[in-house]
Design a protein around this motif. Structure first.
Motif, PDB file in Angstrom:
ATOM      1  N   ILE A   1       0.867  -1.216   0.159  1.00  0.00           N
ATOM      2  CA  ILE A   1       0.146   0.097   0.193  1.00  0.00           C
ATOM      3  C   ILE A   1       0.820   1.246   0.110  1.00  0.00           C
ATOM      4  N   THR A   2       2.007   1.244   0.637  1.00  0.00           N
ATOM      5  CA  THR A   2       2.625   2.299   0.854  1.00  0.00           C
ATOM      6  C   THR A   2       3.379   2.715  -0.680  1.00  0.00           C
ATOM      7  N   PHE A   3       3.881   1.614  -1.168  1.00  0.00           N
ATOM      8  CA  PHE A   3       4.532   1.394  -2.679  1.00  0.00           C
ATOM      9  C   PHE A   3       3.419   2.078  -3.466  1.00  0.00           C
ATOM     10  N   ALA A   4       2.086   1.689  -3.557  1.00  0.00           N
ATOM     11  CA  ALA A   4       1.270   2.152  -4.355  1.00  0.00           C
ATOM     12  C   ALA A   4       0.858   3.797  -4.075  1.00  0.00           C
ATOM     13  N   LEU A   5       1.021   4.129  -2.965  1.00  0.00           N
ATOM     14  CA  LEU A   5       0.725   5.498  -2.487  1.00  0.00           C
ATOM     15  C   LEU A   5       1.892   6.462  -3.466  1.00  0.00           C
ATOM     16  N   LEU A   6       3.098   5.965  -3.225  1.00  0.00           N
ATOM     17  CA  LEU A   6       4.302   6.575  -3.715  1.00  0.00           C
ATOM     18  C   LEU A   6       3.900   6.700  -5.341  1.00  0.00           C
ATOM     19  N   ILE A   7       3.820   5.397  -5.862  1.00  0.00           N
ATOM     20  CA  ILE A   7       3.295   5.464  -7.152  1.00  0.00           C
ATOM     21  C   ILE A   7       2.240   6.543  -7.551  1.00  0.00           C
ATOM     22  N   TRP A   8       1.319   6.456  -6.800  1.00  0.00           N
ATOM     23  CA  TRP A   8       0.120   7.390  -7.227  1.00  0.00           C
ATOM     24  C   TRP A   8       0.586   8.796  -7.125  1.00  0.00           C
ATOM     25  N   ASN A   9       1.306   9.219  -6.157  1.00  0.00           N
ATOM     26  CA  ASN A   9       1.772  10.603  -5.970  1.00  0.00           C
ATOM     27  C   ASN A   9       2.980  10.946  -7.060  1.00  0.00           C
ATOM     28  N   LEU A  10       3.593  10.057  -7.679  1.00  0.00           N
ATOM     29  CA  LEU A  10       4.571  10.094  -8.811  1.00  0.00           C
ATOM     30  C   LEU A  10       3.741  10.239 -10.095  1.00  0.00           C
ATOM     31  N   LEU A  11       2.630   9.553 -10.225  1.00  0.00           N
ATOM     32  CA  LEU A  11       1.809   9.863 -11.213  1.00  0.00           C
ATOM     33  C   LEU A  11       0.963  11.141 -11.378  1.00  0.00           C
ATOM     34  N   ILE A  12       0.768  11.567 -10.076  1.00  0.00           N
ATOM     35  CA  ILE A  12      -0.076  12.968  -9.925  1.00  0.00           C
ATOM     36  C   ILE A  12       1.156  14.054 -10.268  1.00  0.00           C
ATOM     37  N   PHE A  13       2.382  13.882  -9.976  1.00  0.00           N
ATOM     38  CA  PHE A  13       3.379  14.911 -10.301  1.00  0.00           C
ATOM     39  C   PHE A  13       3.457  14.987 -11.660  1.00  0.00           C
ATOM     40  N   VAL A  14       3.525  13.836 -12.561  1.00  0.00           N
ATOM     41  CA  VAL A  14       3.828  13.840 -13.815  1.00  0.00           C
ATOM     42  C   VAL A  14       2.617  14.543 -14.542  1.00  0.00           C
ATOM     43  N   ILE A  15       1.452  14.209 -14.142  1.00  0.00           N
ATOM     44  CA  ILE A  15      -0.060  14.753 -14.666  1.00  0.00           C
ATOM     45  C   ILE A  15      -0.067  16.305 -14.388  1.00  0.00           C
ATOM     46  N   TYR A  16       0.417  16.918 -13.306  1.00  0.00           N
ATOM     47  CA  TYR A  16       0.583  18.180 -13.174  1.00  0.00           C
ATOM     48  C   TYR A  16       1.609  18.801 -14.186  1.00  0.00           C
ATOM     49  N   GLY A  17       2.814  17.911 -14.273  1.00  0.00           N
ATOM     50  CA  GLY A  17       3.799  18.469 -15.066  1.00  0.00           C
ATOM     51  C   GLY A  17       3.297  18.499 -16.543  1.00  0.00           C
ATOM     52  N   ILE A  18       2.370  17.740 -16.954  1.00  0.00           N
ATOM     53  CA  ILE A  18       1.848  17.445 -18.441  1.00  0.00           C
ATOM     54  C   ILE A  18       0.892  18.870 -18.633  1.00  0.00           C
ATOM     55  N   ASP A  19      -0.144  18.995 -17.612  1.00  0.00           N
ATOM     56  CA  ASP A  19      -0.864  20.340 -17.734  1.00  0.00           C
ATOM     57  C   ASP A  19       0.123  21.552 -17.859  1.00  0.00           C
ATOM     58  N   LYS A  20       1.047  21.542 -17.134  1.00  0.00           N
ATOM     59  CA  LYS A  20       2.013  22.919 -17.129  1.00  0.00           C
ATOM     60  C   LYS A  20       2.485  23.007 -18.577  1.00  0.00           C
ATOM     61  N   SER A  21       3.034  21.881 -19.092  1.00  0.00           N
ATOM     62  CA  SER A  21       3.391  21.958 -20.579  1.00  0.00           C
ATOM     63  C   SER A  21       2.481  22.485 -21.371  1.00  0.00           C
ATOM     64  N   LYS A  22       1.132  21.863 -21.378  1.00  0.00           N
ATOM     65  CA  LYS A  22       0.142  22.185 -21.978  1.00  0.00           C
ATOM     66  C   LYS A  22      -0.252  23.788 -22.023  1.00  0.00           C
ATOM     67  N   VAL A  23      -0.075  24.409 -20.772  1.00  0.00           N
ATOM     68  CA  VAL A  23      -0.413  25.851 -20.679  1.00  0.00           C
ATOM     69  C   VAL A  23       0.820  26.389 -21.720  1.00  0.00           C
ATOM     70  N   LYS A  24       1.977  26.072 -21.492  1.00  0.00           N
ATOM     71  CA  LYS A  24       3.033  26.556 -22.477  1.00  0.00           C
ATOM     72  C   LYS A  24       2.859  26.651 -23.589  1.00  0.00           C
ATOM     73  N   ARG A  25       2.248  25.477 -24.316  1.00  0.00           N
ATOM     74  CA  ARG A  25       1.979  25.406 -25.852  1.00  0.00           C
ATOM     75  C   ARG A  25       0.689  25.747 -26.168  1.00  0.00           C
ATOM     76  N   GLY A  26      -0.010  26.207 -25.234  1.00  0.00           N
ATOM     77  CA  GLY A  26      -1.616  26.477 -25.677  1.00  0.00           C
ATOM     78  C   GLY A  26      -2.495  25.475 -25.859  1.00  0.00           C
ATOM     79  N   ALA A  27      -2.268  24.241 -25.508  1.00  0.00           N
ATOM     80  CA  ALA A  27      -3.095  23.281 -26.060  1.00  0.00           C
ATOM     81  C   ALA A  27      -4.230  23.032 -24.854  1.00  0.00           C
ATOM     82  N   TRP A  28      -4.942  21.914 -25.513  1.00  0.00           N
ATOM     83  CA  TRP A  28      -6.245  21.668 -24.434  1.00  0.00           C
ATOM     84  C   TRP A  28      -5.666  21.349 -23.067  1.00  0.00           C
ATOM     85  N   ARG A  29      -6.325  21.807 -21.940  1.00  0.00           N
ATOM     86  CA  ARG A  29      -5.618  21.350 -20.684  1.00  0.00           C
ATOM     87  C   ARG A  29      -6.614  20.416 -19.809  1.00  0.00           C
TER      88      ARG A  29
END
Length: 89
Positions: free
Chosen positions: A7-35
């Motif tokens: 469960i601890t490992f799953a929470l770690l992976i979940w938080n890494l996934l959230i980190f990546v999703i926020y990073g993707i959204d930020k890159s979409k902001v810079k490109r003016g793409a769909w958010r």
């Protein structure tokens, strides 16, 4: 691997996934793409993803001015800590 470690490992992976999703959204902001809609970003953070969202906010300077994001990040961190407490006690 014990269940509490899994469960601890799953929470770690979940938080890494959230980190990546926020990073993707930020890159979409810079490109003016769909958010990614804010309701999804907030939901991901609230359900045990507060650490990943908070770190992504700091790293990518994304959504840090909106008070409700900071509030949900805090609540997500609390839910993660409560979950870890019950897993490891």
């Amino acid at each position: 691997m014990k269940i509490n470690q899994g469960i601890t490992f799953a929470l770690l992976i979940w938080n890494l996934l959230i980190f990546v999703i926020y990073g993707i959204d930020k890159s979409k902001v810079k490109r003016g793409a769909w958010r990614i809609p804010e309701k999804y970003l907030l939901s991901f953070a609230f359900f045990c993803g507060g650490f990943g969202a908070w770190l992504a906010g700091i790293t990518f300077h994304h959504k840090t001015r909106k008070w409700y994001f900071k509030t949900v990040w805090f609540l997500g961190i609390v839910t993660t800590l409560v979950a870890l407490y019950f897993v490891w006690r």
